[in-house]
Design a protein around this motif. Structure first.
Motif, PDB file in Angstrom:
ATOM      1  N   SER A  47       0.544  -1.127  -0.038  1.00 54.94           N
ATOM      2  CA  SER A  47       0.031  -0.036  -0.007  1.00 54.94           C
ATOM      3  C   SER A  47       0.770   1.196  -0.025  1.00 54.94           C
ATOM      4  CB  SER A  47      -0.917   0.021   1.414  1.00 54.94           C
ATOM      5  OG  SER A  47      -1.850  -1.238   0.928  1.00 54.94           O
ATOM      6  N   ILE A  48       1.834   1.248   0.888  1.00 54.32           N
ATOM      7  CA  ILE A  48       2.936   2.295   1.011  1.00 54.32           C
ATOM      8  C   ILE A  48       3.552   2.576  -0.371  1.00 54.32           C
ATOM      9  CG2 ILE A  48       4.812   3.315   1.842  1.00 54.32           C
ATOM     10  CD1 ILE A  48       3.782   2.473   4.477  1.00 54.32           C
ATOM     11  N   ARG A  49       4.070   1.395  -0.880  1.00 51.85           N
ATOM     12  CA  ARG A  49       4.947   1.629  -2.248  1.00 51.85           C
ATOM     13  C   ARG A  49       3.904   1.896  -3.429  1.00 51.85           C
ATOM     14  NH1 ARG A  49       9.253   2.003   0.394  1.00 51.85           N
ATOM     15  NH2 ARG A  49      10.681   0.168   0.803  1.00 51.85           N
ATOM     16  N   SER A  50       2.844   1.471  -3.491  1.00 47.72           N
ATOM     17  CA  SER A  50       2.059   1.761  -4.445  1.00 47.72           C
ATOM     18  C   SER A  50       1.056   3.087  -4.421  1.00 47.72           C
ATOM     19  CB  SER A  50       1.267   0.827  -4.986  1.00 47.72           C
ATOM     20  OG  SER A  50       0.228   0.660  -3.824  1.00 47.72           O
ATOM     21  N   SER A  51       1.332   3.905  -3.332  1.00 48.15           N
ATOM     22  CA  SER A  51       0.698   5.212  -3.031  1.00 48.15           C
ATOM     23  C   SER A  51       1.482   6.160  -4.065  1.00 48.15           C
ATOM     24  CB  SER A  51       0.884   5.447  -1.446  1.00 48.15           C
ATOM     25  OG  SER A  51       2.196   5.883  -1.437  1.00 48.15           O
ATOM     26  N   GLU A  52       0.567   7.145  -4.198  1.00 49.30           N
ATOM     27  CA  GLU A  52       1.178   8.154  -5.106  1.00 49.30           C
ATOM     28  C   GLU A  52       2.017   9.262  -4.508  1.00 49.30           C
ATOM     29  OE1 GLU A  52      -2.484   9.965  -6.818  1.00 49.30           O
ATOM     30  OE2 GLU A  52      -2.753   8.341  -7.943  1.00 49.30           O
ATOM     31  N   SER A  53       2.376   9.010  -3.192  1.00 48.91           N
ATOM     32  CA  SER A  53       3.342  10.003  -2.345  1.00 48.91           C
ATOM     33  C   SER A  53       4.642   9.739  -2.919  1.00 48.91           C
ATOM     34  CB  SER A  53       3.331   9.550  -0.994  1.00 48.91           C
ATOM     35  OG  SER A  53       4.208  10.209  -0.485  1.00 48.91           O
ATOM     36  N   PRO A  54       5.275  11.310  -3.202  1.00 44.92           N
ATOM     37  CA  PRO A  54       6.556  11.118  -3.593  1.00 44.92           C
ATOM     38  C   PRO A  54       7.673  10.520  -2.654  1.00 44.92           C
ATOM     39  CG  PRO A  54       5.856  13.383  -2.850  1.00 44.92           C
ATOM     40  CD  PRO A  54       4.617  12.481  -2.925  1.00 44.92           C
ATOM     41  N   ARG A  55       7.349  10.167  -1.337  1.00 47.76           N
ATOM     42  CA  ARG A  55       8.011   9.684  -0.267  1.00 47.76           C
ATOM     43  C   ARG A  55       7.905   7.951  -0.302  1.00 47.76           C
ATOM     44  NH1 ARG A  55       6.639  11.403   4.903  1.00 47.76           N
ATOM     45  NH2 ARG A  55       8.737  10.697   5.543  1.00 47.76           N
ATOM     46  N   ALA A  56       7.189   7.635  -1.233  1.00 41.37           N
ATOM     47  CA  ALA A  56       6.818   6.173  -1.005  1.00 41.37           C
ATOM     48  C   ALA A  56       7.868   5.145  -1.345  1.00 41.37           C
ATOM     49  CB  ALA A  56       5.752   5.842  -2.176  1.00 41.37           C
ATOM     50  N   GLU A  57       8.895   5.712  -2.259  1.00 39.10           N
ATOM     51  CA  GLU A  57       9.793   4.711  -2.739  1.00 39.10           C
ATOM     52  C   GLU A  57      11.022   4.503  -1.676  1.00 39.10           C
ATOM     53  OE1 GLU A  57      13.088   4.415  -6.339  1.00 39.10           O
ATOM     54  OE2 GLU A  57      11.652   5.993  -6.373  1.00 39.10           O
ATOM     55  N   ASP A  58      11.111   5.701  -1.085  1.00 37.09           N
ATOM     56  CA  ASP A  58      12.203   5.679  -0.069  1.00 37.09           C
ATOM     57  C   ASP A  58      11.769   5.571   1.578  1.00 37.09           C
ATOM     58  OD1 ASP A  58      14.165   6.412  -1.938  1.00 37.09           O
ATOM     59  OD2 ASP A  58      13.784   8.762  -1.434  1.00 37.09           O
ATOM     60  N   PHE A  59      10.661   5.068   1.723  1.00 37.41           N
ATOM     61  CA  PHE A  59      10.170   5.009   3.286  1.00 37.41           C
ATOM     62  C   PHE A  59      10.782   3.532   3.272  1.00 37.41           C
ATOM     63  CE2 PHE A  59       6.655   4.009   6.274  1.00 37.41           C
ATOM     64  CZ  PHE A  59       6.671   5.028   6.805  1.00 37.41           C
ATOM     65  N   LEU A  60      11.130   3.408   4.740  1.00 33.82           N
ATOM     66  CA  LEU A  60      11.954   2.468   5.501  1.00 33.82           C
ATOM     67  C   LEU A  60      11.087   1.324   6.039  1.00 33.82           C
ATOM     68  CD1 LEU A  60      14.814   4.170   6.708  1.00 33.82           C
ATOM     69  CD2 LEU A  60      14.696   3.259   4.563  1.00 33.82           C
ATOM     70  N   PHE A  61      11.347   0.148   5.861  1.00 30.57           N
ATOM     71  CA  PHE A  61      10.493  -0.937   6.700  1.00 30.57           C
ATOM     72  C   PHE A  61      11.738  -1.741   7.480  1.00 30.57           C
ATOM     73  CE2 PHE A  61       7.882   0.183   3.237  1.00 30.57           C
ATOM     74  CZ  PHE A  61       6.731   0.594   3.852  1.00 30.57           C
ATOM     75  N   PHE A  62      11.088  -2.205   8.701  1.00 29.62           N
ATOM     76  CA  PHE A  62      12.100  -2.748   9.547  1.00 29.62           C
ATOM     77  C   PHE A  62      11.244  -4.155  10.069  1.00 29.62           C
ATOM     78  CE2 PHE A  62      13.233   1.387   9.551  1.00 29.62           C
ATOM     79  CZ  PHE A  62      14.732   1.522   9.395  1.00 29.62           C
ATOM     80  N   ASN A  63      11.829  -5.277  10.379  1.00 29.28           N
ATOM     81  CA  ASN A  63      11.451  -6.553  11.006  1.00 29.28           C
ATOM     82  C   ASN A  63      12.146  -6.208  12.483  1.00 29.28           C
ATOM     83  OD1 ASN A  63      11.032  -8.723  12.365  1.00 29.28           O
ATOM     84  ND2 ASN A  63      12.272 -10.190  10.784  1.00 29.28           N
ATOM     85  N   GLY A  64      11.052  -5.873  13.358  1.00 28.08           N
ATOM     86  CA  GLY A  64      11.275  -5.740  14.807  1.00 28.08           C
ATOM     87  C   GLY A  64      10.911  -6.983  15.710  1.00 28.08           C
ATOM     88  N   LEU A  65      10.787  -7.850  15.117  1.00 27.40           N
ATOM     89  CA  LEU A  65      10.343  -9.425  15.980  1.00 27.40           C
ATOM     90  C   LEU A  65      11.337  -9.727  17.164  1.00 27.40           C
ATOM     91  CD1 LEU A  65       8.146 -11.317  13.374  1.00 27.40           C
ATOM     92  CD2 LEU A  65       7.359  -9.708  15.220  1.00 27.40           C
ATOM     93  N   PRO A  66      10.906 -10.225  18.106  1.00 23.13           N
ATOM     94  CA  PRO A  66      12.000 -10.844  19.043  1.00 23.13           C
ATOM     95  C   PRO A  66      12.737 -11.887  18.151  1.00 23.13           C
ATOM     96  CG  PRO A  66       9.922 -10.642  20.174  1.00 23.13           C
ATOM     97  CD  PRO A  66       9.641 -10.401  18.727  1.00 23.13           C
ATOM     98  N   THR A  67      14.195 -11.869  18.494  1.00 18.49           N
ATOM     99  CA  THR A  67      15.055 -12.762  17.756  1.00 18.49           C
ATOM    100  C   THR A  67      14.658 -12.725  16.219  1.00 18.49           C
ATOM    101  OG1 THR A  67      14.818 -14.057  19.866  1.00 18.49           O
ATOM    102  CG2 THR A  67      16.142 -14.983  18.054  1.00 18.49           C
ATOM    103  N   ALA A  68      14.747 -11.664  15.654  1.00 17.85           N
ATOM    104  CA  ALA A  68      14.217 -11.277  14.385  1.00 17.85           C
ATOM    105  C   ALA A  68      14.761 -12.325  13.374  1.00 17.85           C
ATOM    106  CB  ALA A  68      14.452  -9.959  14.137  1.00 17.85           C
ATOM    107  N   GLU A  69      15.960 -12.883  13.420  1.00 16.99           N
ATOM    108  CA  GLU A  69      16.723 -13.789  12.487  1.00 16.99           C
ATOM    109  C   GLU A  69      15.740 -15.057  12.026  1.00 16.99           C
ATOM    110  OE1 GLU A  69      20.020 -11.780  14.590  1.00 16.99           O
ATOM    111  OE2 GLU A  69      18.117 -12.219  15.194  1.00 16.99           O
TER     112      GLU A  69
END
Length: 331
Positions: free
Chosen positions: A178-200
């Protein structure tokens, strides 16, 4: 306001907060902890966050940790800091982070109360206020976003990313898309992180949906294992990833899940076993029993045995179960 350019590459480390015997803040031990993370190859430090017992710290303690971390790091890697709690506390935390020249803020969920998706976006907007320090919002617990509300975060210029602590890959796929396909000029550079415990343990699945960045609590007590896993995952080396998962990470997670709060207190125990000065945990967290500590020590020893076996593997052939013991602990 233009979106700030954020460089967060490599493995993200979340340093522990060392305490004295009386559970006071130990800033000198913290300086040692910070230096160890940097020397071990961390790409960025997130201090006074979940692993750093954010909920147990005062605002003055958080500010002191930020000052000390910046002194020790001296610009070698970015230093981010936690903020959160109720609306006023979160707002004050972000303002203090900007005043303390933090490179960014991880905004944790609101304290106790829940609201509709629109209210959660308003909470972030209120907390950010007129600050310009980059903010990553922690999507978890009572701060979980819908895909539609997550897209609304693009309207808040200093919010640069979202960290997932919910653990629903299907929901996170919809949020990312949804974020990547939005029309916002910021969509492409928005960061995503996996923050689960023992994320590996979930890192391969998250990488597949475009969430390659993750935070590693293991870097606090077994940085060589954490870095080797991170490199293997980035290189697509499934043999090494599978070996470390089966021989180290899965036994660790099984032990972690035995007691609430072990995502922090077990990590501190691991650091103490390594010889680090980190002290105990503040309540309501509890320490592992002697029996649990003994099992943790065997799991860590098994993990390092795996690394030694990987270094001696020939032509990429490696039997992780044989090297670590069939139960994955080296026994």
């Amino acid at each position: 306001m233009a979106q700030p350019h954020i460089q967060l590459d490599g493995l993200l480390a979340f340093p522990l907060t060392p305490f004295t015997r009386e559970l006071g803040l130990d800033l000198e031990a913290f300086a040692e902890t910070v230096e160890r993370h940097v020397a071990a190859g961390a790409g960025a430090l997130f201090i006074a966050c979940g692993t750093g017992e954010f909920s147990a710290l005062t605002a003055d303690e958080q500010a002191a940790l930020l000052r000390r971390a910046r002194e020790v790091v001296a610009g070698r890697v970015p230093v981010w800091v936690g903020a959160g709690g109720g609306a006023a506390t979160a707002r004050a935390g972000i303002a203090a982070a900007q005043e303390g020249n933090a490179d960014g803020v991880l905004l944790l969920p609101p304290y106790l109360v829940s609201g509709p998706p629109s209210g959660l976006v308003d909470h972030v907007r209120h907390a950010v206020n007129d600050s310009t320090v980059p903010v990553v919002v922690y999507h978890r617990s009572n701060g979980a976003f819908t895909p539609r509300s997550a897209v609304k975060l693009l309207d808040i210029p200093s919010v640069v990313g979202l960290k997932d602590g919910v653990g629903d890959v299907e929901l996170m796929t919809r949020i990312v898309t949804s974020i990547r396909s939005s029309e916002s000029p910021r969509a492409e550079d928005f960061l995503f992180f996996n923050g689960l415990p023992t994320a590996e343990v979930s890192a391969r699945a998250y990488k597949a949906i475009g969430v390659a960045r993750y935070s590693s609590a293991v870097h606090c007590f077994a940085p060589e294992i954490a870095m080797r896993f991170h490199g293997a995952l980035a290189a697509g080396d499934d043999k090494v990833v599978d070996a470390l998962l089966s021989g180290f990470y899965l036994p660790l997670v099984a032990l972690r899940d035995e007691t609430p709060g072990f995502a922090v207190s077990l990590v501190k125990t691991g650091a103490r076993l390594r010889g680090d000065r980190v002290g105990g945990v503040r309540p309501p967290l509890v320490e592992p029993t002697a029996e649990q500590t003994g099992r943790l020590e065997k799991i860590v020893k098994g993990g390092y045995a795996l690394l030694a076996a990987l270094d001696g593997a020939v032509d990429g052939e490696f039997d992780g179960a044989a090297a670590a013991g069939r139960d994955g602990t080296g026994r």
